[in-house]
Each structure stands twice: as C-alpha cells, then as structure tokens.
Design a protein around this motif. Structure first.
Motif, PDB file in Angstrom:
ATOM      1  N   ARG A 189      11.067  -0.492 -11.673  1.00  0.00           N
ATOM      2  CA  ARG A 189      10.374   0.353 -12.654  1.00  0.00           C
ATOM      3  C   ARG A 189       9.622   1.438 -11.890  1.00  0.00           C
ATOM      4  NH1 ARG A 189       5.338   0.737 -15.049  1.00  0.00           N
ATOM      5  NH2 ARG A 189       4.351  -1.185 -14.347  1.00  0.00           N
ATOM      6  N   ALA A 190       9.794   2.700 -12.316  1.00  0.00           N
ATOM      7  CA  ALA A 190       9.114   3.801 -11.626  1.00  0.00           C
ATOM      8  C   ALA A 190       7.619   3.742 -11.913  1.00  0.00           C
ATOM      9  CB  ALA A 190       9.690   5.132 -12.095  1.00  0.00           C
ATOM     10  N   LEU A 191       6.818   3.997 -10.882  1.00  0.00           N
ATOM     11  CA  LEU A 191       5.363   4.033 -11.035  1.00  0.00           C
ATOM     12  C   LEU A 191       4.889   5.474 -10.927  1.00  0.00           C
ATOM     13  CD1 LEU A 191       4.181   1.077  -8.751  1.00  0.00           C
ATOM     14  CD2 LEU A 191       4.243   1.115 -11.254  1.00  0.00           C
ATOM     15  N   LYS A 192       4.140   5.928 -11.937  1.00  0.00           N
ATOM     16  CA  LYS A 192       3.602   7.300 -11.896  1.00  0.00           C
ATOM     17  C   LYS A 192       2.108   7.223 -11.584  1.00  0.00           C
ATOM     18  CE  LYS A 192       6.799   9.901 -14.640  1.00  0.00           C
ATOM     19  NZ  LYS A 192       7.413   9.442 -15.874  1.00  0.00           N
ATOM     20  N   SER A 193       1.633   8.204 -10.852  1.00  0.00           N
ATOM     21  CA  SER A 193       0.205   8.221 -10.527  1.00  0.00           C
ATOM     22  C   SER A 193      -0.389   9.574 -10.934  1.00  0.00           C
ATOM     23  CB  SER A 193       0.002   8.005  -9.030  1.00  0.00           C
ATOM     24  OG  SER A 193      -1.340   8.243  -8.693  1.00  0.00           O
ATOM     25  N   PRO A 194      -1.594   9.562 -11.537  1.00  0.00           N
ATOM     26  CA  PRO A 194      -2.234  10.850 -11.870  1.00  0.00           C
ATOM     27  C   PRO A 194      -2.806  11.534 -10.627  1.00  0.00           C
ATOM     28  CG  PRO A 194      -3.644   9.017 -12.525  1.00  0.00           C
ATOM     29  CD  PRO A 194      -2.372   8.408 -11.998  1.00  0.00           C
ATOM     30  N   ARG A 195      -2.885  10.792  -9.489  1.00  0.00           N
ATOM     31  CA  ARG A 195      -3.411  11.384  -8.242  1.00  0.00           C
ATOM     32  C   ARG A 195      -2.345  11.276  -7.149  1.00  0.00           C
ATOM     33  NH1 ARG A 195      -8.928   8.467  -6.883  1.00  0.00           N
ATOM     34  NH2 ARG A 195      -9.043   9.972  -5.196  1.00  0.00           N
ATOM     35  N   PRO A 196      -2.351  12.210  -6.193  1.00  0.00           N
ATOM     36  CA  PRO A 196      -1.386  12.102  -5.105  1.00  0.00           C
ATOM     37  C   PRO A 196      -1.595  10.792  -4.323  1.00  0.00           C
ATOM     38  CG  PRO A 196      -2.499  14.239  -5.064  1.00  0.00           C
ATOM     39  CD  PRO A 196      -3.223  13.393  -6.058  1.00  0.00           C
ATOM     40  N   VAL A 197      -0.498  10.095  -4.085  1.00  0.00           N
ATOM     41  CA  VAL A 197      -0.543   8.887  -3.244  1.00  0.00           C
ATOM     42  C   VAL A 197       0.149   9.255  -1.934  1.00  0.00           C
ATOM     43  CG1 VAL A 197       0.181   6.467  -3.008  1.00  0.00           C
ATOM     44  CG2 VAL A 197      -0.429   7.373  -5.275  1.00  0.00           C
ATOM     45  N   SER A 198      -0.655   9.455  -0.876  1.00  0.00           N
ATOM     46  CA  SER A 198      -0.103   9.928   0.402  1.00  0.00           C
ATOM     47  C   SER A 198      -0.444   8.954   1.512  1.00  0.00           C
ATOM     48  CB  SER A 198      -0.686  11.295   0.755  1.00  0.00           C
ATOM     49  OG  SER A 198      -0.301  12.234  -0.221  1.00  0.00           O
ATOM     50  N   VAL A 199       0.518   8.762   2.387  1.00  0.00           N
ATOM     51  CA  VAL A 199       0.284   7.861   3.515  1.00  0.00           C
ATOM     52  C   VAL A 199       0.563   8.575   4.836  1.00  0.00           C
ATOM     53  CG1 VAL A 199       0.752   5.670   2.330  1.00  0.00           C
ATOM     54  CG2 VAL A 199       2.653   6.919   3.366  1.00  0.00           C
ATOM     55  N   VAL A 200      -0.121   8.095   5.870  1.00  0.00           N
ATOM     56  CA  VAL A 200       0.246   8.455   7.236  1.00  0.00           C
ATOM     57  C   VAL A 200       1.081   7.277   7.758  1.00  0.00           C
ATOM     58  CG1 VAL A 200      -0.616   8.787   9.588  1.00  0.00           C
ATOM     59  CG2 VAL A 200      -1.768   9.891   7.652  1.00  0.00           C
ATOM     60  N   VAL A 201       2.251   7.604   8.303  1.00  0.00           N
ATOM     61  CA  VAL A 201       3.127   6.571   8.881  1.00  0.00           C
ATOM     62  C   VAL A 201       3.029   6.716  10.393  1.00  0.00           C
ATOM     63  CG1 VAL A 201       5.482   5.691   8.996  1.00  0.00           C
ATOM     64  CG2 VAL A 201       4.704   6.875   6.926  1.00  0.00           C
ATOM     65  N   ALA A 202       2.599   5.651  11.073  1.00  0.00           N
ATOM     66  CA  ALA A 202       2.437   5.715  12.532  1.00  0.00           C
ATOM     67  C   ALA A 202       3.263   4.610  13.182  1.00  0.00           C
ATOM     68  CB  ALA A 202       0.967   5.544  12.889  1.00  0.00           C
ATOM     69  N   LEU A 203       3.923   4.932  14.285  1.00  0.00           N
ATOM     70  CA  LEU A 203       4.750   3.930  14.965  1.00  0.00           C
ATOM     71  C   LEU A 203       3.953   3.255  16.080  1.00  0.00           C
ATOM     72  CD1 LEU A 203       8.204   5.749  15.138  1.00  0.00           C
ATOM     73  CD2 LEU A 203       7.287   4.251  13.377  1.00  0.00           C
ATOM     74  N   ALA A 204       4.071   1.928  16.134  1.00  0.00           N
ATOM     75  CA  ALA A 204       3.302   1.150  17.114  1.00  0.00           C
ATOM     76  C   ALA A 204       4.184   0.093  17.752  1.00  0.00           C
ATOM     77  CB  ALA A 204       2.120   0.472  16.418  1.00  0.00           C
ATOM     78  N   GLY A 205       4.296   0.127  19.064  1.00  0.00           N
ATOM     79  CA  GLY A 205       5.013  -0.927  19.787  1.00  0.00           C
ATOM     80  C   GLY A 205       6.508  -0.928  19.523  1.00  0.00           C
ATOM     81  N   ALA A 206       7.194  -1.864  20.148  1.00  0.00           N
ATOM     82  CA  ALA A 206       8.653  -1.974  19.977  1.00  0.00           C
ATOM     83  C   ALA A 206       8.935  -2.889  18.804  1.00  0.00           C
ATOM     84  CB  ALA A 206       9.279  -2.531  21.237  1.00  0.00           C
ATOM     85  N   ARG A 207       9.769  -2.428  17.921  1.00  0.00           N
ATOM     86  CA  ARG A 207       9.979  -3.110  16.653  1.00  0.00           C
ATOM     87  C   ARG A 207      10.912  -4.332  16.774  1.00  0.00           C
ATOM     88  NH1 ARG A 207      14.205  -2.688  12.427  1.00  0.00           N
ATOM     89  NH2 ARG A 207      13.184  -3.615  10.642  1.00  0.00           N
ATOM     90  N   SER A 208      10.618  -5.365  15.974  1.00  0.00           N
ATOM     91  CA  SER A 208      11.500  -6.542  15.932  1.00  0.00           C
ATOM     92  C   SER A 208      12.559  -6.342  14.856  1.00  0.00           C
ATOM     93  CB  SER A 208      10.700  -7.788  15.568  1.00  0.00           C
ATOM     94  OG  SER A 208       9.600  -7.938  16.411  1.00  0.00           O
TER      95      SER A 208
END
Ligand code: MEV
Length: 316
Positions: A167-186
C-alpha cells in the motif's frame, strides 16, 4: 521488439527499508522507499537471449546474475535480445541492487517479448530473479523498486504460494534520509540464514521481537501519513535497538548510527541485511548539510527523498 535504432531502455530503482527488515521475511510489515539511483538495463538486437553482465561484478555475482536472467528469460519465451546492465548503485551494499537489476532486466525482457511492462508483470518476473539472488526473499525489495513509491509491505503466504501486498504511503511533509555506507557488507543470504537458525532454536523469544517490530512499523506508517517526522524518527531508533537485539548489528553499523544521531538525525538505523557493515539511514529534515559534512569526513553517502512534497532544489 528491439532494433538497432530503437534500443529498449529500462530503469530499476534501488531501495531503502525505513523499518521492518528481516521481520518482513516472517510475515510482519515493513516500510520501504525507492532511491533515485538504481540499475539501467538496455536491450539490443541479438540472435539469442543473452545477458551482458557488468564488469564491476565479481565472479559469484556474475554467476548468480546469469542464473537469474536465464530463469526470467525462460518465462517470457527467450526473446532475441542482448541485455546490458549499468549499475548506478554500489553492488551488494544493502541498497537493493539485485532487486533494481531484476526490475530493470524484467522490464526489458517483457518489452522484448512484446508484453507490457506493467508494475504487476514486472514484479512477478523480478520475483523469480530475486529467488536466485536471495533464496527466500520477502519480496519487499523488488516490489519497492517496481512500484517506485514509499510502501507499506507485507509478505503473504497462501495455499497458492507466496505473494506480497503493498500500500502506498503518502506524507504531507518531505521524508528525506541520508544514506551512509559503513564497513564491509555481509551477504543478505548469510544474515537471513543465521537469524533463521536462531529463531528456530528459540521461536517464542524471536516471535516476541518480530511482533514488536511489526507494531513499530504500523505506528511509523501512521506517523508518515500524519507528517509526524519526530514520531517516525523515534520508531526508527527503537527499530534499531530491536535489530541489535535480533543479533543483526555490528560495531561499524552502530558507530554510524550514533554518528548520524549526533548530527541531528530524528532517527537512525541500518537498512537492509545488516551484519558486519552496509548502509545506515538517518532521517533529516535538511539532509544536504549533513551529506556535505560526512563527505568532507570521507564517508560515502548521499541524500534521498522517499515521500512527500518535492523539496525545491532537491535532485535525489
Ligand atoms: C533485504 O534488503 C531485506 C531483508 O529483510 C530480506 C528480505 O526481505 O528478503 C533482510
């Protein structure tokens, strides 16, 4: 059909899981949104149905891509097309590169076979490919990529087989994230498999934790729809605590989570498979200064808006 002058081009978006990774495999809900970067697939003329794998992939990834491609190609009658992949995302960083690849490839295969690449048809074919990559995926990654919206997702097991409901979720405010990479991924298969072993040994304990995550996801969905970013951030923080309790976090991931919180994140957690390293997300009303600061400090990161009215000047 393809021709040298009219090649097929399709995009599959990467994704971040805002809340609910892992428990989503067991039928609990999750919230996930698309990234503006992903994988581009191009289809060109060919005598057979072939995949040109990306040079950046390692031998194991190439093997898996070819197997997944063969499985999907068979289902659409192996149209004569050569599919070339251009990943814009780091492969295997927990940002849904395999799902993005599956969605982009499925869109090209469907068109090459003369079929409409609707979200439903794309998701069905991409699901087949994802099973080669992940064994028992919940379906949240490729559904988010195919829908290209922030969604509330649940895996549904019925006598007819496994499906997903979104189900699509709508937001009345911007939902913004910072995506940061950390370490070697499993690898996802590894963290999903290790958790499966623990929950088989202590099913009641793990069911309680999955249930807690499920309730948080429901509350977070309400927070998104109400524009309550503070409530959403708090749910993300508590989700991170539960992911740690499930044995899925690590010093590299925890360090980045605390770093993002110290930079003012309303909520921060790892996203995707977890394990030794991977991607961490922080919810920020204004992500750009944070990206600039982390980049100066040598952290690989970017900002992405997942929902809400588009912020002027935001090109995520
Ligand atoms: C991986 O992006 C998300 C997991 O929940 C696995 C899945 O849902 O298939 C860890």
């Amino acid at each position: 059909m393809t021709s040298a002058t009219n090649p097929l081009v399709a995009f599959g978006a990467g994704k971040v899981i805002l809340l609910g990774e892992h428990s989503v495999v067991y039928g609990y809900p999750a919230i996930a949104g698309p990234l503006s970067i992903g994988v581009v697939a191009r289809g060109g003329p060919s005598r057979s149905c072939v995949l040109d794998v990306p040079v950046t992939a390692d031998a194991a990834q190439k093997r898996m891509m070819r197997k997944a491609f063969a499985r999907a190609a068979k289902l659409v009658g192996e149209p004569r097309v050569k599919v070339t992949l251009e990943p814009q995302l780091p492969l295997s960083a927990g940002l849904g590169s395999s799902a993005a690849l599956a969605v982009a490839t499925s869109r090209v295969l469907l068109q090459a076979a003369g079929q409409a690449p609707t979200a439903k048809a794309t998701a069905r074919l991409a699901w087949e490919m994802e099973q080669e990559f992940h064994g028992t995926p919940s379906g949240v990654d490729h559904t988010t990529s195919a829908e290209e919206k922030l969604i509330l997702y649940r895996r549904v097991q019925s006598p007819a087989g496994v499906t997903g409901r979104a189900r699509a979720l709508k937001s009345p405010r911007p939902v913004s994230v910072v995506v940061a990479l950390a370490g070697a991924r499993s690898p996802t298969k590894l963290t999903v498999g290790a958790l499966r072993e623990r929950q088989a040994l202590w099913p009641e304990r793990y069911k309680r934790l999955f249930g807690q995550v499920g309730r948080l996801v429901t509350e977070a969905a309400q927070a998104v729809e109400a524009g309550d970013l503070e409530g959403l951030g708090d749910a993300m923080n508590v989700n991170q605590g539960l992911l740690n309790a499930l044995g899925l976090s690590s010093p590299a991931l925890e360090d980045m989570v605390f770093r993002l919180r110290s930079l003012g994140a309303l909520g921060a957690k790892f996203t995707g498979a977890g394990g030794d390293g991977g991607a961490v997300i922080g919810l920020f009303p204004e992500p750009e200064p944070v990206v600039a600061r982390l980049t100066r400090d040598g952290v690989r990161c970017f900002a992405s808006q997942l929902a809400g009215p588009r912020v002027q000047g935001d090109n995520s």
